[in-house]
Design a protein around this motif. Structure first.
Motif, PDB file in Angstrom:
ATOM      1  N   LEU A 110       0.830  -1.196   0.000  1.00  0.00           N
ATOM      2  CA  LEU A 110       0.000   0.000   0.000  1.00  0.00           C
ATOM      3  C   LEU A 110       0.872   1.256   0.000  1.00  0.00           C
ATOM      4  CD1 LEU A 110      -2.786  -1.051   2.547  1.00  0.00           C
ATOM      5  CD2 LEU A 110      -2.895  -1.054   0.043  1.00  0.00           C
ATOM      6  N   LEU A 111       1.988   1.210   0.733  1.00  0.00           N
ATOM      7  CA  LEU A 111       2.916   2.343   0.723  1.00  0.00           C
ATOM      8  C   LEU A 111       3.539   2.530  -0.661  1.00  0.00           C
ATOM      9  CD1 LEU A 111       4.766   1.878   4.150  1.00  0.00           C
ATOM     10  CD2 LEU A 111       3.155   3.702   3.542  1.00  0.00           C
ATOM     11  N   VAL A 112       3.957   1.425  -1.287  1.00  0.00           N
ATOM     12  CA  VAL A 112       4.555   1.504  -2.624  1.00  0.00           C
ATOM     13  C   VAL A 112       3.564   2.114  -3.608  1.00  0.00           C
ATOM     14  CG1 VAL A 112       5.426   0.139  -4.550  1.00  0.00           C
ATOM     15  CG2 VAL A 112       6.165  -0.389  -2.222  1.00  0.00           C
ATOM     16  N   GLU A 113       2.318   1.666  -3.545  1.00  0.00           N
ATOM     17  CA  GLU A 113       1.309   2.181  -4.476  1.00  0.00           C
ATOM     18  C   GLU A 113       1.075   3.675  -4.240  1.00  0.00           C
ATOM     19  OE1 GLU A 113      -3.021   0.772  -6.183  1.00  0.00           O
ATOM     20  OE2 GLU A 113      -2.492   0.300  -4.098  1.00  0.00           O
ATOM     21  N   ALA A 114       1.096   4.084  -2.994  1.00  0.00           N
ATOM     22  CA  ALA A 114       0.852   5.495  -2.684  1.00  0.00           C
ATOM     23  C   ALA A 114       2.004   6.379  -3.155  1.00  0.00           C
ATOM     24  CB  ALA A 114       0.632   5.665  -1.175  1.00  0.00           C
ATOM     25  N   MET A 115       3.230   5.885  -3.117  1.00  0.00           N
ATOM     26  CA  MET A 115       4.387   6.682  -3.487  1.00  0.00           C
ATOM     27  C   MET A 115       4.663   6.670  -4.993  1.00  0.00           C
ATOM     28  SD  MET A 115       5.246   7.792  -0.561  1.00  0.00           S
ATOM     29  CE  MET A 115       6.776   8.608  -1.004  1.00  0.00           C
ATOM     30  N   SER A 116       3.992   5.800  -5.745  1.00  0.00           N
ATOM     31  CA  SER A 116       4.317   5.590  -7.163  1.00  0.00           C
ATOM     32  C   SER A 116       3.333   6.299  -8.075  1.00  0.00           C
ATOM     33  CB  SER A 116       4.312   4.094  -7.498  1.00  0.00           C
ATOM     34  OG  SER A 116       5.161   3.371  -6.635  1.00  0.00           O
TER      35      SER A 116
END
Length: 810
Positions: free
Chosen positions: A764-770
């Motif tokens: 979820l963090l990766v998706e938010a930062m990408s």
């Protein structure tokens, strides 16, 4: 040849208008004929104006104007305005799509006669076919000449004093003579004619009539194959200074039926032959109008299908809405109207009884039929296999006396047309199904490629079910790699098309998994062998590195790829090939490497383009290479159309795939790191990433990149086994982080996230930062990737030459 044919159709000038940008105007794209130097037509016409072409385009109805009617139009006519001229404007459309308008200018002040109108309508249909074949063009380059060639109109010039005749290739083909076997003598042509028709032909070859008098006749020839062919000839005499016949100019067209006589037996024979050759509902409608309106002196003919309780009108002649009651012509419909049977008791009664009804002059009809036949109305139910397929209305304005023989003629006509109409509906439904099947199996659109432009064309076979086994695909493998594939499954059938769809899907799946070209083709071969079908397939597969211009070819029994170099030179790429797919399970398919310079055009073709019964393969490839070298690579779409050439006689389906390689404007910078499975492996991956970002001068956004690397590497180490690899790619203002591992399972985000959840938060963090994030299968596992926006920078000249880091401790 085109000028002669148009002259005999009483057309001095033909022009095509197509919608301009924004569809606010019609623009002139091509003219032909003998009058362009004398008259000029407007280069553009507003669609909302009152020009004949604009009016025909808006109403979808042909417009025929004599000299008096043409003079009443203030715009859209020729300049300077001729004193005595006629004009025809024919809309060009397919289905619900409006393609343009064909404008023809005639020299007769009385307008075009019925025969000339029918020829020009056929001409307009042929122009529509050429327009459809080039729908991807920005500006059509050649329409009128290819359309006329598709009508198979031959022409000749005869010198009566010598008996020598100049005949074009189309005329020789119609008569059945090879061009190399023709010696230029009239008797050579006469040798193929039937003896019974010789007297009429001699009156043309030895004219004794006054100059400029036209001769029209039909005759039969027997071709070398034994085929009997009916031909229609139209000619006129050109006089010398002493009024002696100096030349005979003429045109010859193929006619599918014999001459229509005046007696009822001849009419039925003609109608039977004509309907036997009518394939579509539109063809059947035209034959019926020809058979009834002129011979019976009728003023109106309508043909309608019966579907449930409604009549679906397929033809109204004349087509002008004002000639028919309101119920037949709702203005809001884009196609032909329909009428409820319940609102037409006269037709309802005839359809129930299934017999011909003849209504004399003065009969009072319901409003839905009022005005169709004030002088007499014939209602013809059209029977087909025990049911009524439709109805035909024949109306007269002046009082018409129905003689007893007419009822028999109309009854026989209705029976023949009913059967033909049913066959035509089945044919149309079959072709529509074939078209839908073919479209569903081929790519709907090609991807936009960095550093190149790809275009494709597909043309079905002209015989049988118009669906085949040719296919093509462009597979976007990554930002710098693309795969091109073209293939041909044996046969022209729904089975071949089905296998084609399965092979295209399989090749795409194997390619997206990341397999090299030889493995992709080998896997597809084993799949086809395992399907235990009797069909085999050929294939040519190319994987192109858009950054470097390197391409790897694999060929499985297919034609070699063609290259057009930036200087115009062409060559066949000698690719070491393997056997066709589906024959040998363990067949090997070697790869051949080739380098492309920016500006090179790669062409992949199927044999339908370069081989035919009268075209050897070597000669077809030579012609294609010549056309490829002569075409302008600035417009790949037009280039593809020019490679197709005259496709009217194709008996095999054709696929063509072109790629113009331009080279990538922005070269990416790469760095890689093999992650060792140590307790502090994530720390080393972060250090490698930080060093790389400093070297690339990417400072803003570095925290987001480091977070993404941490989460993706941790996820790979915890949930998979085997090697893990990190790749960083910087292109412009985008940084791509890719982590490869050995597990084929895609990472799963948590379905429920609450305070007690401990897993899945990293994704979820990766998706938010990408900017974008995803996972794709690759050979031996999967790749999880993330793209992050970073401030734009100008890379140092040496950046692209920096060595790629490979795992280990710092």
């Amino acid at each position: 040849m085109s000028d002669r044919a148009l002259t005999f159709a009483a057309a001095e000038l033909a022009a095509v208008y197509v919608p301009g940008i924004g569809s606010e105007e019609l623009r002139l794209v091509e003219t032909a004929g003998c009058a362009p130097s004398r008259y000029r037509l407007p280069e553009s016409l507003p669609l909302s104006g009152d020009a004949p072409a604009a009016q025909a385009f808006r109403t979808d109805q042909p417009l025929w104007l004599n000299s008096a009617e043409l003079a009443s139009y203030s715009a859209g006519g020729p300049t300077p305005p001729p004193a005595e001229a006629s004009l025809g404007a024919l809309p060009l459309r397919t289905g619900s799509t409006r393609l343009g308008c064909l404008v023809v200018l005639g020299s007769s002040p009385g307008g075009f006669d019925a025969e000339q109108r029918r020829f020009l309508e056929r001409y307009a249909d042929a122009v529509v076919g050429v327009l459809q074949a080039g729908t991807d063009r920005t500006t059509p380059s050649s329409l009128l000449a290819p359309a006329l060639r598709s009508l198979r109109v031959g022409s000749f010039v005869l010198v009566p004093d010598t008996g020598l005749i100049e005949a074009d290739e189309t005329l020789l083909e119609l008569v059945g003579i090879a061009p190399d076997d023709f010696d230029g003598k009239a008797e050579t042509l006469l040798a193929h004619a039937f003896p019974e028709d010789m007297h009429a032909l001699m009156s043309v070859l030895e004219p004794s009539t006054q100059p400029s008098v036209r001769r029209e006749l039909e005759f039969r020839v027997r071709c070398s194959t034994g085929e009997i062919r009916w031909l229609s000839l139209s000619s006129r005499v050109v006089a010398s200074a002493d009024d002696r016949p100096e030349q005979v100019l003429g045109v010859v067209t193929a006619t599918s039926v014999q001459r229509r006589g005046d007696d009822d037996v001849s009419r039925i024979q003609w109608l039977t032959a004509a309907l036997d050759d009518a394939a579509t509902v539109r063809d059947v409608s035209r034959v019926m109008v020809t058979a009834l309106r002129e011979p019976l002196g009728a003023d109106r003919v309508a043909l309608a299908d019966l579907q449930d309780d409604r009549l679906m009108v397929t033809l109204l002649d004349p087509p002008q809405p004002a000639a028919w009651p309101e119920i037949w012509r709702p203005q809001w419909r884009s196609e032909w109207p329909d009428a409820p049977v319940s609102a037409l008791p006269t037709l309802q009664l005839a359809l129930r009884d299934g017999r011909v009804d003849l209504w004399p002059a003065g009969t009072a009809f319901e409003p839905g039929l009022a005005g169709i036949g004030t002088g007499g109305l014939a209602v013809l139910p059209l029977p087909a296999k025990g049911r009524v397929a439709g109805v035909c209305l024949v109306g007269w304005d002046r009082p018409h006396e129905f003689v007893p023989e007419e009822r028999s003629l109309l009854t026989a006509t209705a029976a023949l047309v009913g059967q033909a109409l049913k066959r035509a509906h089945e044919h149309d439904a079959e072709q529509e199904l074939a078209t839908m099947l073919q479209r569903s199996l081929l790519p709907r659109r090609l991807p936009v490629l960095p550093g190149g432009t790809a275009v494709a064309r597909y043309l079905p076979a002209r015989r049988g079910l118009q669906v085949g086994g040719d296919w093509y695909d462009v597979i976007d493998l990554s930002e710098e790699r693309v795969a091109l594939v073209i293939g041909d499954v044996q046969g022209h059938s729904a089975g071949a098309a089905t296998i084609m769809g399965q092979m295209r899907t399989a090749v795409r799946a194997y390619a997206v998994e990341g397999h090299p070209p030889d493995v992709v083709v080998s896997h597809a071969n084993r799949l086809l062998v395992g399907m235990e079908t009797d069909l085999f397939a050929t294939c040519c597969y190319a994987e192109l590195d858009m950054e470097e211009g390197n391409v790897l070819f694999v060929r499985a029994g297919h034609l070699p790829p063609l290259l057009r170099h930036p200087d115009g030179r062409t060559e066949e790429v000698h690719v070491e090939g393997g056997p066709p797919l589906g024959i040998i399970a363990d067949a090997e398919y070697p790869m051949t490497a080739c380098a492309l310079a920016p500006g090179t055009v790669l062409a992949l073709v199927t044999d339908g383009l370069v081989e035919a019964a009268d075209l050897p393969l070597d000669e077809g490839l030579r012609r294609t290479r010549t056309a490829l070298g002569a075409a302008d690579p600035a417009d790949p779409g037009r280039m593809a159309d020019e490679l197709l050439g005259d496709i009217g006689r194709r008996e095999d389906d054709v696929a063509l795939l072109l790629l113009r390689y331009d080279g990538m404007k922005t070269r990416p910078i790469r760095a890689g790191w093999a992650v060792w499975r140590l307790p502090d492996a994530v720390m080393h991956a972060r250090r490698f990433t930080a060093r790389t970002l400093r070297r690339w001068k990417v400072e803003e956004g570095a925290d987001a990149v480091l977070l993404v690397v941490s989460e993706l590497v941790t996820n790979a180490l915890v949930h998979t086994g085997g090697p893990v690899h990190v790749d960083l790619i910087l292109r412009g203002d985008r940084l791509r982080v890719s982590v490869n591992d050995a597990s084929p399972r895609a990472p799963a985000k948590p379905v429920i996230v609450d305070w007690e959840s401990t897993g899945g938060r990293g994704l979820l963090l990766v998706e938010a930062m990408s900017e974008s994030f995803g996972s794709v299968p690759v050979a031996g596992g999967k790749q999880v990737w993330s793209e992050i926006a970073v401030p734009r920078r100008e890379p140092a000249p040496s950046d692209s030459d920096l060595p790629t880091e490979r795992g280990g401790l710092p």
